[in-house]
Design an enzyme around this catalytic site. Structure first.
Site, short mmCIF file in Angstrom:
data_model
loop_
_atom_site.label_atom_id
_atom_site.label_comp_id
_atom_site.label_asym_id
_atom_site.label_seq_id
_atom_site.Cartn_x
_atom_site.Cartn_y
_atom_site.Cartn_z
N ARG A 137 -3.08 6.80 -1.17
CA ARG A 137 -4.31 6.10 -0.81
C ARG A 137 -5.20 5.96 -2.05
NH1 ARG A 137 -7.06 2.55 2.26
NH2 ARG A 137 -8.71 3.41 3.57
N THR A 415 -3.53 -4.93 6.02
CA THR A 415 -2.44 -3.96 6.00
C THR A 415 -1.09 -4.65 6.15
OG1 THR A 415 -3.05 -3.59 8.31
CG2 THR A 415 -3.64 -1.88 6.74
N ASN A 435 -7.11 -3.71 1.92
CA ASN A 435 -8.28 -3.87 2.78
C ASN A 435 -8.61 -5.34 2.97
OD1 ASN A 435 -10.09 -2.67 4.55
ND2 ASN A 435 -11.72 -2.64 3.05
N SER A 490 -8.51 5.74 7.00
CA SER A 490 -7.72 4.53 7.27
C SER A 490 -7.10 4.64 8.65
CB SER A 490 -6.62 4.38 6.22
OG SER A 490 -5.69 3.37 6.59
N SER A 491 -6.78 3.49 9.24
CA SER A 491 -6.09 3.47 10.53
C SER A 491 -4.58 3.43 10.37
CB SER A 491 -6.53 2.24 11.33
OG SER A 491 -7.91 2.28 11.57
#
Length: 612
Positions: A137, A415, A435, A490-491
């Site tokens: 990340r 994503t 993003n 984050s998802s």
């Protein structure tokens, strides 16, 4: 025809296998020979596709679901799935195939993927029975602080000031160093080929380009990228070439990731960032040099006889685990879906609201020891039973009912997902992001499209947009406030599911999604449809979806959902808003009990599986 292409592709790469990084001359020699032979055999430009006319277009619903005998690859773009399949057939490892697929996605799906961002990866090694979580990340620069962005949403969301330190290349290198088989440089050749020779612009990329050009007229770099020779802009189906980016990829293929972080490209990257639009960037060369990808233990939890392996915080994996564990106690069956659909959906919505409320407490465990304890609580059966007991079958409730953790988590976007199941039973699931599409800098020297992941940190303590109507007394300190070296939430929630067999555990499913905060709820709904409602993978992914972020207090229902269901949910107090069908996509590979492999790409955003 395609088999000839694969054979030529393999032959032309022999000289490259003896090196970790080939020289630039070596790589160009390989590519030149390869192109010459492909032209001779009339397979040039068809190398990476089984059906060239479908390579970059929206494919039919039938082609988004396929069956295979040995291995499968799923991704958001069919041509990239084919690249992953070819790498596997060449003898590459799953990690090799995943890296080559993701690099190609970064070329073709440049609105949502690329080396200017970061990723989460989970990997199951069938031979050793070990599981890994690689966290690549993006991180906040060393000069970052809450005060720096206080009251300046534009600086947080747009342009050079919104860029966090990219982690994607360093993460790929860490994965390849541990689990790679083919030379590093070999994995870049398909992406370089696409960038140089062109690919068709996808509908999703075109749609985002129109939106972003309108919202950010100051992003002249985006217009330069998309403008054709006649002055008009690229549209769906037009050929796109990214020549500067191809050269950047060739340099990284030759010199390794150090070229990006501390080598020949670093100065160009810094100039690209600083020449971009918006407020000044705070990223320094030292920020790039200090970046490290993390290899951690994944989050594991059990549902019935299945073991789930998912990414840890700050990803959405713990939230997916929490949500599924809440729903587990209902012991759903096909009868619930067929005869009590409205109540079943209401229960799912309420579980989502509780899970997304808890999500607001998460953050980066590398800078906050509290996060690991919080994750343990979220996946504990006792705590999930307690949460489920609060779900009211009659009505929904205001946001504060679901917890006092009233810190809004900003939505994430942009994503792209890849899932692979290999011949040996190993599996890999990786989701990456830059993003918000085209909200950041596009490098004029390197062609790199950078992230705007600073916007994924929470706002300063106690501050929320008026649209959320949050009661101040419930506000707590967020664990997702920006700090130097911190990774934002984050998802993304890549997942692998194991089943018990007489010979031990083996992979049953590989799952992941794209679509920002919708990833978690969409993945959970697809799993509920498959595991508890006994729908096949094709049906499970195609089923209409709902979504709730907890804040704002709005229930999103997919268009064309039955009016009776919508009326019932409205009567239970839900504030309903209709959403289009492209908010999220889910990709699934499943190995059935008869060892047949089925693979499904979500037609909401296109793409198709490939395998053998």
């Amino acid at each position: 025809m395609h088999q000839n292409g694969v054979r030529l592709y393999k032959t032309c790469s022999k000289m490259d296998r003896s090196r970790s990084f080939g020289t630039k001359a070596d790589i160009q020699t390989v590519e030149t020979k390869f192109k010459r032979r492909c032209k001779t055999h009339r397979v040039y430009r068809k190398l990476f596709t089984d059906n060239a006319d479908q390579a970059n277009k929206n494919v039919s619903h039938e082609s988004s679901y396929k069956e295979f005998k040995s291995a499968a690859v799923v991704s958001n773009t069919g041509i990239c799935s084919t690249i992953g399949k070819n790498i596997l057939q060449e003898g590459g490892s799953l990690v090799d195939a995943a890296i080559a697929t993701k690099l190609s996605l970064g070329v073709v799906s440049f609105q949502r993927a690329g080396i200017g961002g970061g990723f989460f990866m989970v990997y199951h090694d069938a031979k050793s029975k070990k599981d890994y979580f690689i966290n690549a990340r993006e991180v906040a620069p060393s000069a970052a602080s809450v005060d720096l962005f206080k009251g300046d949403d534009y600086a947080r969301k747009c342009g050079r000031s919104s860029i966090a330190v990219p982690g994607e290349l360093q993460g790929y290198y860490e994965a390849h160093r541990r689990f790679g088989r083919l030379p590093w440089s070999r994995l870049f050749q398909p992406a370089i080929y696409l960038a140089e020779n062109g690919f068709e612009m996808t509908r999703n990329c075109y749609n985002w380009s129109r939106v972003s050009m309108k919202r950010l007229p100051e992003n002249k770099q985006l217009r330069d990228l998309l403008r054709k020779e006649d002055g008009t802009f690229l549209k769906t189906g037009d050929s796109v070439r990214r020549i500067r980016f191809a050269e950047t990829l060739r340099t990284i293929a030759t010199e390794g990731p150090d070229a990006f972080y501390r080598g020949s490209l670093t100065e160009y990257i810094m100039k690209d960032i600083n020449d971009g639009f918006g407020r000044p960037s705070i990223i320094t060369k030292n920020d790039l040099t200090r970046y490290r990808a993390l290899v951690k233990r994944p989050v594991k939890f059990h549902l019935d006889d299945l073991t789930f392996i998912t990414s840890g915080a700050p990803s959405g994996g713990p939230v997916l685990a929490h949500l599924l564990n809440i729903l587990k106690g209902y012991r759903f069956t096909t009868d619930d879906w067929c005869n009590n659909k409205a109540l079943t959906i209401h229960r799912m919505i309420e579980a989502i609201k509780f899970a997304y409320c808890k999500r607001s407490r998460l953050g980066d465990p590398e800078v906050n020891d509290e996060i690991d304890k919080l994750v343990e609580e979220m996946i504990s059966e006792e705590y999930c039973n307690k949460v489920r007991s609060k779900i009211d079958d009659i009505q929904t409730h205001p946001p504060e009912y679901y917890g006092s953790d009233m810190t809004h988590v900003f939505d994430d976007h942009g994503t792209a997902h890849v899932g692979i199941l290999g011949e040996d039973g190993s599996a890999i699931s990786v989701t990456s992001s830059i993003n918000k599409p085209f909200y950041s800098v596009i490098g004029q020297r390197t062609g790199i499209i950078f992230n705007n992941s600073i916007s994924e940190f929470s706002n300063e303590k106690g501050v929320h947009g008026s649209q959320y109507k949050v009661v101040t007394k419930f506000t707590q300190h967020s664990n997702n406030l920006i700090e130097p070296g911190k990774r934002p939430m984050s998802s993304m929630s890549p997942t692998i599911i194991l089943r018990k067999t007489p010979n031990g555990s083996s992979v049953r499913m590989v799952l992941g999604g794209a679509g920002g905060s919708h990833i978690i709820s969409s993945s959970a709904q697809a799993l509920v449809q498959r595991l508890w409602f006994k729908r096949n993978v094709n049906e499970a992914v195609k089923e209409k979806r709902i979504h709730h972020n907890w804040l704002p207090d709005t229930l999103f229902v997919q268009e064309n959902t039955d009016e009776e269901i919508i009326d019932d949910l409205a009567n239970r107090g839900h504030n309903i808003q209709i959403m289009n069908d492209q908010k999220s996509s889910v990709q699934i590979i499943e190995k059935l009990s008869d060892n047949k492999i089925v693979a499904k790409c979500d037609e909401r955003r296109g793409g198709y599986p490939n395998g053998y």
